[in-house]
Design a protein around this motif. Sequence first.
Motif, short mmCIF file in Angstrom:
data_model
loop_
_atom_site.label_atom_id
_atom_site.label_comp_id
_atom_site.label_asym_id
_atom_site.label_seq_id
_atom_site.Cartn_x
_atom_site.Cartn_y
_atom_site.Cartn_z
N TRP A 85 0.44 -1.15 -0.10
CA TRP A 85 0.21 -0.22 0.05
C TRP A 85 0.75 1.51 0.37
CZ3 TRP A 85 -5.14 -0.26 -0.72
CH2 TRP A 85 -5.72 -1.58 -0.25
N HIS A 86 0.98 2.75 -0.62
CA HIS A 86 1.28 3.78 -0.82
C HIS A 86 0.31 5.09 -0.27
CE1 HIS A 86 4.64 1.68 -2.92
NE2 HIS A 86 3.58 0.74 -3.19
N PRO A 87 1.23 5.06 0.32
CA PRO A 87 -0.18 6.59 0.58
C PRO A 87 0.82 8.04 -0.22
CG PRO A 87 1.82 6.37 2.42
CD PRO A 87 2.10 5.68 1.28
N LEU A 88 -0.81 8.47 -0.24
CA LEU A 88 -0.42 9.84 -1.69
C LEU A 88 -0.95 10.55 -0.83
CD1 LEU A 88 -1.09 8.72 -5.47
CD2 LEU A 88 0.83 8.67 -4.26
N GLN A 89 -0.80 11.70 -1.12
CA GLN A 89 -0.66 13.50 -0.54
C GLN A 89 -2.03 14.17 -1.34
OE1 GLN A 89 -1.19 14.52 2.40
NE2 GLN A 89 0.18 12.55 3.97
N LEU A 90 -3.42 14.48 -1.46
CA LEU A 90 -3.86 14.85 -2.61
C LEU A 90 -5.04 15.44 -2.07
CD1 LEU A 90 -5.16 11.21 -4.41
CD2 LEU A 90 -3.06 12.55 -4.99
#
Length: 86
Positions: free
Chosen positions: A16-21
């Motif tokens: 799993w990869h977090p992205l700041q959107l």
Amino acid sequence: MSDAIYRYEVPVDDRWHPLQLSGRIVHVDCRNPRVVEVWALHTRASAVTRTFRVYGTGQPLPPDIQHIRTAIAPGGELVWHLFETA
């Protein structure tokens, strides 16, 4: 600052990869078979951490995830599906 579209990468690595959107996803594609690319609006709104993972066709899926988009890798042999945690 005005709105813009930014590109993000989610590796094909079973993690799993977090992205700041700060805006909505507008496109998902694949130019490299090891990475799914995500284009999202970047707005003046506060960024929110959203977590994504790439699954291959036929790979078992856990419960409580949401399909975002599908991308076909170059050559058409691999099809990747981008999911987000619920």
